[in-house]
Each structure stands twice: as structure tokens, then as C-alpha cells.
Design a protein around this motif. Structure first.
Motif, short mmCIF file in Angstrom:
data_model
loop_
_atom_site.label_atom_id
_atom_site.label_comp_id
_atom_site.label_asym_id
_atom_site.label_seq_id
_atom_site.Cartn_x
_atom_site.Cartn_y
_atom_site.Cartn_z
N ALA A 106 0.84 -1.21 0.00
CA ALA A 106 0.00 0.00 0.00
C ALA A 106 0.87 1.25 0.00
N GLU A 107 1.95 1.20 0.78
CA GLU A 107 2.86 2.35 0.81
C GLU A 107 3.51 2.54 -0.56
N HIS A 108 3.88 1.44 -1.17
CA HIS A 108 4.48 1.49 -2.52
C HIS A 108 3.52 2.14 -3.51
N GLU A 109 2.24 1.77 -3.41
CA GLU A 109 1.24 2.37 -4.31
C GLU A 109 1.05 3.84 -4.02
N ALA A 110 1.04 4.19 -2.73
CA ALA A 110 0.86 5.60 -2.37
C ALA A 110 2.00 6.45 -2.93
N ALA A 111 3.16 5.81 -3.12
CA ALA A 111 4.32 6.53 -3.66
C ALA A 111 4.39 6.43 -5.18
N GLY A 112 3.33 5.92 -5.80
CA GLY A 112 3.28 5.91 -7.26
C GLY A 112 3.55 4.57 -7.91
N GLY A 113 3.84 3.54 -7.10
CA GLY A 113 4.06 2.21 -7.66
C GLY A 113 2.75 1.50 -7.92
N THR A 114 2.84 0.34 -8.55
CA THR A 114 1.63 -0.46 -8.78
C THR A 114 1.83 -1.84 -8.18
N THR A 115 0.72 -2.46 -7.82
CA THR A 115 0.76 -3.79 -7.22
C THR A 115 -0.25 -4.69 -7.90
N THR A 116 0.13 -5.93 -8.13
CA THR A 116 -0.84 -6.94 -8.52
C THR A 116 -0.98 -7.93 -7.38
N GLN A 117 -2.22 -8.15 -6.94
CA GLN A 117 -2.49 -9.16 -5.93
C GLN A 117 -2.95 -10.43 -6.64
N VAL A 118 -2.21 -11.49 -6.47
CA VAL A 118 -2.58 -12.76 -7.08
C VAL A 118 -3.58 -13.46 -6.16
N ALA B 216 3.08 12.69 11.47
CA ALA B 216 2.59 11.75 10.46
C ALA B 216 3.64 10.67 10.25
N ALA B 217 3.45 9.55 10.95
CA ALA B 217 4.43 8.47 10.87
C ALA B 217 4.63 8.04 9.43
N GLN B 218 5.86 7.84 9.03
CA GLN B 218 6.19 7.42 7.67
C GLN B 218 6.36 5.90 7.63
N GLY B 219 6.41 5.38 6.42
CA GLY B 219 6.60 3.93 6.27
C GLY B 219 5.27 3.21 6.25
N PRO B 220 5.32 1.88 6.03
CA PRO B 220 4.08 1.11 5.95
C PRO B 220 3.26 1.21 7.24
N ALA B 221 1.95 1.18 7.11
CA ALA B 221 1.06 1.28 8.27
C ALA B 221 1.27 0.08 9.19
N ASP B 222 1.05 0.32 10.48
CA ASP B 222 1.10 -0.76 11.48
C ASP B 222 0.35 -0.23 12.68
N GLU B 223 -0.59 -1.03 13.18
CA GLU B 223 -1.49 -0.48 14.19
C GLU B 223 -0.88 -0.42 15.59
N ARG B 224 0.23 -1.11 15.81
CA ARG B 224 0.82 -1.14 17.15
C ARG B 224 1.41 0.21 17.53
N GLU B 225 1.47 0.46 18.83
CA GLU B 225 2.11 1.68 19.36
C GLU B 225 1.68 2.94 18.61
N SER B 226 0.36 3.12 18.56
CA SER B 226 -0.23 4.31 17.93
C SER B 226 0.24 4.52 16.51
N GLY B 227 0.63 3.45 15.85
CA GLY B 227 1.08 3.57 14.46
C GLY B 227 2.47 4.16 14.33
N ARG B 228 3.21 4.25 15.43
CA ARG B 228 4.51 4.92 15.40
C ARG B 228 5.69 3.97 15.58
N ALA B 229 5.43 2.68 15.77
CA ALA B 229 6.54 1.73 15.95
C ALA B 229 6.06 0.37 15.47
N ALA B 230 6.38 0.09 14.20
CA ALA B 230 5.90 -1.14 13.59
C ALA B 230 6.55 -2.36 14.23
N GLY B 231 5.82 -3.46 14.25
CA GLY B 231 6.37 -4.73 14.71
C GLY B 231 5.83 -5.14 16.07
N PHE B 232 5.91 -6.42 16.31
CA PHE B 232 5.43 -7.02 17.55
C PHE B 232 6.16 -6.39 18.74
#
Lengths: 461, 461
Positions: A106-118, B216-232
Motif C-alpha cells: 500500500a505504501e508502494h502504491e501511495a508513492a506511485g508504484g503499482t501492485t498486482t495481488q494474485v 505523520a508516521a512514515q513507512g508502511p502502516a502498522d497499528e501497534r504503538e499508535s502507528g509509530r513503531a511497527a512490529g510485535f
């Protein structure tokens, strides 16, 4: 009190605990320093890297330790995509990947990339041919899990790796669920994993980038871990992760056979003892320890609470048990029922009698939840009726109520007649067709309504 | 065997160890799950957040746990910059920030942003007026450390926070070195810290974003830690980090007085007992436990090895002890000598006799390294000479050789004559002027030479 959610996080393996304790004393210093505490830390780090690489089946210098599996996925995908930016900005993933992969996409798409989900079949398995057809000239990266985290289905990684090699596209394998059970076969290019899934500690992921695979780590520079994992090394946890991976692997072959039999017992036991249930995932080509099933007319959250009260810790892909009120994207992609969903994932060492006890408790628990919701009895005969069609207003009601109300009135229309369910619950879109499939009724389709969506079902029997 | 490198990483505090062990058993499950193991993990996580927030002086919902201090800095800077992108893309940092801040700044510039580095005085301290003048209409974020990690100098955070508030620019404070000693005063907007610096475990950083600060946290979304620290969540380590922060704070006031006195003893003892030495950093407004000094005519790596052999673990900002062959940017920004650099940072509990023993061992160790390198004796009288100028070819020779060769021949030119040193070692650019300052000679300047750079020094005495 049986814990049956190993696919979320496995309890710490005794070897992990032991290694962690030992290296709290030996491995707290900065491994880049020249003094004895630093050199000792460096030795521990090197040994851990060698052990982990041996378990993965790669060279030590191809493997870095990240702060989590999620971080390994984020770094692996962004680094591989960036390095092949000139080739193109197309990404291929399966529809049932872990959220860390889909969020990266999703982040890749937000930055202008495209994704295919198989897409996947009803067992949750990707078709290699379909995957190969998704690869394009501008495909920078392809991602595929080794096995699914919700339903346990194994993916044809080796075949797809071959397809990817044939067209020069690197394949990243998310091995989070399977690495404790064995190496990932096939000629993949990148691999990620997560220690707490195999009984290692939290705070450690693995990112493997094969020699010759182009990679450009994103984010601010940091010299640690080949520039691929910023931040001070979490050495005690890394040592514990590597030691426990080796220990888990030593026990894997025997434990896989044992857990596979227990899961088979659950698969057949649930189908026999619980009416209106759908057991999902590939029954054979699957992880040894994972099984998922969904129960019609059941609210997943209530079922989980009742099972918890009965002493069983399980998880669910039902919408009502997630913070987003969206049912599991995996079950959705498979087209199976999402309501009343339960995932059982057995940690190594699970006792057979705990599984038996679960199978004893489950039918009564499901029946009690259904009774409380006023669900129709499984055997309720459909009374003949003359009303050619009916409309059920389930607006404002959450899963599984719309399906329960549908089931209650289907007998009120004649064979050939229709029931239209009005619902604004996202889960209805999946669960009404799934109900039709399970009950032998025809799902006609959906259309927008004044409020919510109208789902039309034709009575066939 | 005294370990004097607490500023790199402190040994694990006993309370951290205890808390870590306890939560290995209680806190391994996923805190987002509904079953008892998950609820227990959630309780531990909430309690740790409250304890850490209390120590920082913020609300619990303003604080998230990241996987390292470096990660907290990366996330904090990128998130704050992105949220204020409409205001502008200008970033202000001091010249002596930790590399995680400077690397974030470099990444920001690579993406089209601009950065102003505010210089420091010879003690390593930022001038509030100069910092305020660097703030512009398009400044999105300002960063300042609470205290410097190499020389211990405290920065005027409260004053600069006020300047930033006055013009509506959020200030991010990197409190990695100071948080164990006390709260950061002043009206800052964001704060970062690292647990292993205060005796907590590796694998835990803190990121605080005050309510009302745009983020506005950057990088792929992740719901943990208010969306500010991805990963378990690395829960056992988080619990240990919070518990040890509280424990360290309880001991901080007394320990600060004690270590401050020991550092004063080192500051004066080194200056007295070692000839040609420069003790750097603010002698008063400084961290209690850190002191840095540089020794002329000494190779930092050899000195570290000798001190290690004598049982002392210290670090160095000299170029020859870093993988990049570049001397510390902090010492460079301060304009002090970088050769033969030693940083001593005392962990809590350091025994006075270990410090005394260090002061006994150091002069002989430095003298031995100098003798091996053929350095001039400190008291060597400059012999009169008639040669008006000399050229010394130090090409291909590393720090401290160019300075040693300069010192050896300065007496061969008459007062008013010049020595030109040809060198291709980056450290010479800093150390030749620093040598001039220490020895009362005039540094004329540098010019490009056929190979390397020509540094010109005029003899004044």
C-alpha cells in the motif's frame, strides 16, 4: 490452561530463555567497540549469525538481524524495490500475505508504484501459473509467504521461485510461520522471518538477501548490520533467537508429525461435532500446527470469550474481534465464511488431552453462543410457505445477526423464492454468499440499497 | 576490570534483569489479543508506559516504545517533518548531534529538504541566540540533544525550546544520554531516548510526541504503538526498560554527585599527569559521568588497545578507531584535537579506586605509545635554525604521524619561518590547527597540493 495461539506468538523456548540469560551478562556491550566487552559481544553476534544462517540455508553475510519480522518485511520490500527502480515499479504479492507485506504494498502504491495481488483458491493456495502470469517486464519484486498465518496452507514457493528466476524477478519469501519447521526450499532471493514465532524472544527478525540480489536499504544511513537494520544490536535477544531456532529445528521433525495428527483430529472432530461449520485451508499441504474453522450464526468475539473462560486461548479472523471491524483479508480472499471464526495454532509440546478437551468443550460452547443469539437449529425443517419473496432489514446489526435472520426466514419463501437481506455490515458481503454455499441455497447477488447493501438469496431446497 | 564506556552502552541494571526475567514468563503473548495471556501482556505494557511517561514527564498516550533509540530518532524526525511539509522543508540541527540525527538530516536533504547545522563553541555548546537565528519561516523541525554523547556538554534545551515555541517550530530533543539522570526541562515538543544507555536492555527506545504536535508516521502502516513503531512489541524488554528507568532515577541524585566528583578528578588528573593533552567539553554544565581528552602524538587505536590490556574499557573519537577513518564530527565541530582521543564514561557504581588506578596507569601508557611512534618529548627545546621554511612529506601516513613529524621539525625553522606538512589524512585538517593552538604556533592555512593537502604552520616561539 492450554494456549492455542502459537501463530500469534509462541511461548519462549527453554533454550531461548537460557541463552538470553547467559548473554545478558556477556552480550550487553557494543559489538563495534575494540575493548574486551565489545569483542565478546562481537563473537556472540558472529556465532548467532552463523547459527541462524545455517538454519536458513544461506551464507552468514547474507543474513542480518532486524528488530522484528515486520521490520524485516518492510526493509526487505522497500530495499528490493528501490534497487530495481529502473526496471520498473510493479510489485506482485499474493492476496493472503501478512499485513506487513500488504501494508508495504500500500505504501508502494501511495508513492506511485503499482501492485498486482494474485488471488488464491478456496484452500488459500496460490496457483503458480496465475502467479507467473502476474510477472511483467516492469516487475521489480515478487512476494510470497511460505505458508499462510491464518489457515496454515503452504504455498508453492519453489515452483514460483523458479518462475521468478526465469524472468529475472527477485522473490521475497515471508517465512515467518514456517522457518521453525524447516528451511524454505527453492531458489528464492530474499527471505524474512520472526523469532517470536518459533519460540525465540520478541525483538528479533531475520532479513536474508542473497548475494547478487540488488538491494538498496532505505531510510537514514546506519552502519550496523550491513546498513540494513538501524539501531544498537539487541544482542541477548539475537543470541536467544539463534539458539532457539537451532533447538526448535532439532525437535521439528518429530513434533511436526505429532502436531499434524492433533490438527487432523481437530479438523475432523470439529466437522463432526459442530453443525454448520466450515473448516478452512488445505488439509494436507499445510503447516503442522494450524487449523481454522468458522461457525455459522456465531459471534466470533463471544465465542473467543467463552473459550477463554473454558481455558483455551485461540484467535479469530472474524470482524467483530478486530479493532477495524473488517473480517480477515485471508478468509475473504479464500471466499470462506468469516463469522464465528476460530484459529487454533498449537505450540510445540501441546498435550493430546488438551486437544481432546478442546473438542469436548467446543460444541457446547458454540451451541450456547448460538442459542443466546437466537440462531436457527441446524436441523430446523423449512416450513412451506407461499410468500414469493421477503425482505429482512438487518441494518445496524453486526455479524452474525444478518446471517441468522436470513436463516430464520429462508423457510418462509417457497423454493424458487428470494430473501433480500439489507445490511450495512462489511462481513455480510462475505458471509451471506458463504452461507449459501454451505446450505445449498443460491446467492443471486448484491445491489446498493437506500441504506447499506441488499443481498439477494434464492431458496433452492 | 573497569568498564568506562557507559555512554556507548551501560551494563544491565539489576532491576532491569529482574523485570526482564519476570516478564519473560508473563509477557510473551500478543497484547492485542483478547485471551488471558494477551490481557496480561496488555496490562504489563500499559504499566510500563505509565512508568516511563512519569519518568519523562509526559502523558502515557504521548509515549511509544520503539525498537531502539536510533529508530525513535528516525521515526520522530521523519514523522515531524512530514506532518509540517506544508510549512516548509527546512530542518535545524546542531553540529554535534548523534549520528542518528545527522543521518536523518542527510536523508532529508537527499529527498530535497534543506538543513542548517548550528555550530558550537569550543566546549561543544550551542549558543541559543545562534540557534534562534537559524529558525526560519519554512523551518519544519528543530533538533537538539539534551547533552552531548562524546564530551558530555549539556545544551541549553529550555532556552532553545522557548525560542522554538516563540516562532511555532517544534523542537525534538534527543535525550539519549541524559534521561537516566533526570527529566528534560523546558517546553519541548518531541523527545527520544534509548534504554540501554540508562542500564535498561537493548531493543527499546522511547518516542514522545506531545499532544497537539503534528505528526505523520512514515513507512508502511502498522497499528501497534499508535502507528509509530511497527512490529510485535518487545514486551519483556519494554517492562525492563521502564522498571530500570525508575530504579536508575531513584539513585540518580546521589550517584550524580559522586560521579561528577570522580570525573572532576579525571579532568584535573589527566591535565596534570599527561603532557600535551587537551581535556574537552564544558567542565561544569555537563553530564555527571562523561569526560573526553585528546593526547598529542598518540594513535587512538593503539592507546585503546593498551588501556584495554591494562583492564580499562574506554572509547575514542579518533579516526583510526572508527571504520570510516574519519575523526569524530563532534570533536571536529568543537575545533579540538582529535588524535589520541579517549572518552571515559563512568557507569553508576564506578568505584573511586578504579578511577584512581586509571589515573595511575594512563600517563605511562600514553608515554609508551608516544615513544613507540617516535614522538618528540614534551619538553624538547626547539633548536635554533636558519632554514626559513621546510616541507614535511607525510603522504600516506595516518594520524598521529603527520603531527609528530611537524612537531619534530618545527624547531628547525627560525621564529617566523614556516613548516608545510603534506598529508592525505583527513585527521590532519583538524589536528594540525589544534596542535598549533596547543603549542602556541600559528596555523597559516591549507592549500591543495599535487597529492593531498599542504598545511602551513608558522613558528612563533
Amino acid at each position: 490452561m492450554p494456549y492455542f495461539d502459537a501463530a500469534s506468538s509462541a511461548p519462549l523456548h527453554p533454550v531461548a530463555r537460557q541463552a538470553l540469560l547467559a548473554s545478558l551478562d556477556e552480550g550487553w556491550a557494543d559489538p563495534s567497540r575494540l575493548y574486551r566487552e565489545g569483542r565478546r559481544a562481537r563473537l556472540l553476534l558472529d556465532a548467532a549469525r552463523e547459527a541462524a544462517a545455517e538454519a536458513v540455508g544461506c551464507r552468514p553475510d547474507e543474513l542480518v538481524f532486524t528488530s522484528s519480522g515486520t521490520r524485516a518485511v518492510h526493509t526487505g520490500i522497500s530495499g528490493a524495490l528501490a534497487a530495481r527502480r529502473r526496471v520498473g515499479r510493479h510489485l506482485v504479492v499474493s492476496a493472503v500475505e501478512h499485513s506487513s507485506v500488504l501494508h508495504s504494498a500500500a505504501e508502494h502504491e501511495a508513492a506511485g508504484g503499482t501492485t498486482t495481488q494474485v488471488t488464491v483458491d478456496r484452500a488459500g493456495r496460490v496457483d503458480p501459473g496465475a502467479y507467473a502470469r502476474a510477472l511483467r517486464e516492469d516487475t521489480a519484486l515478487a512476494c510470497l509467504q511460505s505458508a499462510n498465518h491464518e489457515v496454515g496452507t503452504e504455498q508453492p514457493v519453489a515452483e514460483i521461485a523458479q518462475e521468478c528466476r526465469a524472468v529475472g524477478v527477485p522473490l521475497l519469501v515471508d517465512a515467518a510461520q514456517s522457518l521453525g519447521w524447516g528451511r524454505v526450499e527453492g531458489d528464492w532471493s530474499l527471505l524474512t522471518a520472526s523469532a517470536h514465532k518459533w519460540g525465540g524472544p520478541a525483538g528479533v527478525g531475520l532479513l536474508v538477501v542473497r548475494k547478487g540480489v540488488r538491494f538498496a536499504a532505505q531510510g537514514p544511513a546506519d552502519e550496523r548490520e550491513s546498513g540494513r537494520a538501524a539501531g544498537f544490536e539487541n544482542l541477548p535477544a539475537i543470541v536467544a533467537a539463534a539458539a532457539s531456532l537451532r533447538a526448535v529445528r532439532a525437535e521439528a521433525a518429530g513434533e511436526a508429525v505429532r502436531l499434524r495428527a492433533l490438527v487432523d483430529r481437530i479438523r475432523s472432530g470439529v466437522a463432526e461435532a459442530v453443525p454448520d461449520v466450515e473448516v478452512a485451508g488445505d488439509p494436507v499441504r499445510r503447516l503442522p500446527h494450524v487449523v481454522t474453522f468458522s461457525c455459522l450464526y456465531v459471534d466470533g468475539e463471544t465465542l473467543l470469550h467463552e473459550l477463554d473462560r473454558a481455558g483455551f486461548s485461540v484467535s479469530s479472523g472474524s470482524s467483530c474481534t478486530s479493532s477495524t471491524l473488517t473480517p480477515s483479508h485471508v478468509l475473504r480472499a479464500m471466499g470462506v465464511l468469516t463469522e464465528g471464526n476460530v484459529r487454533v495454532s498449537l505450540p510445540p509440546g501441546t498435550a493430546a488431552q488438551d486437544v481432546d478437551r478442546f473438542l469436548e468443550v467446543l460444541p457446547g460452547t458454540v451451541a450456547a453462543v448460538r442459542e443466546r443469539l437466537g440462531a436457527p437449529a441446524a436441523s430446523s425443517p423449512a416450513e412451506p410457505s407461499d410468500a414469493p419473496s421477503l425482505v429482512v432489514d438487518s441494518l445496524g446489526k453486526r455479524c452474525p445477526i444478518p446471517v441468522i435472520e436470513l436463516a430464520k426466514v429462508i423457510g418462509d419463501v417457497p423454493v424458487g423464492g428470494t430473501v433480500t437481506v439489507l445490511s450495512d455490515d462489511e462481513a455480510a458481503r462475505l458471509d451471506i454468499p458463504a452461507w449459501c454455499g454451505m446450505r445449498g441455497q443460491e446467492y443471486v447477488g448484491e445491489r446498493p440499497a437506500e441504506r447499506g447493501v441488499a443481498y439477494v438469496v434464492r431458496r433452492l431446497s
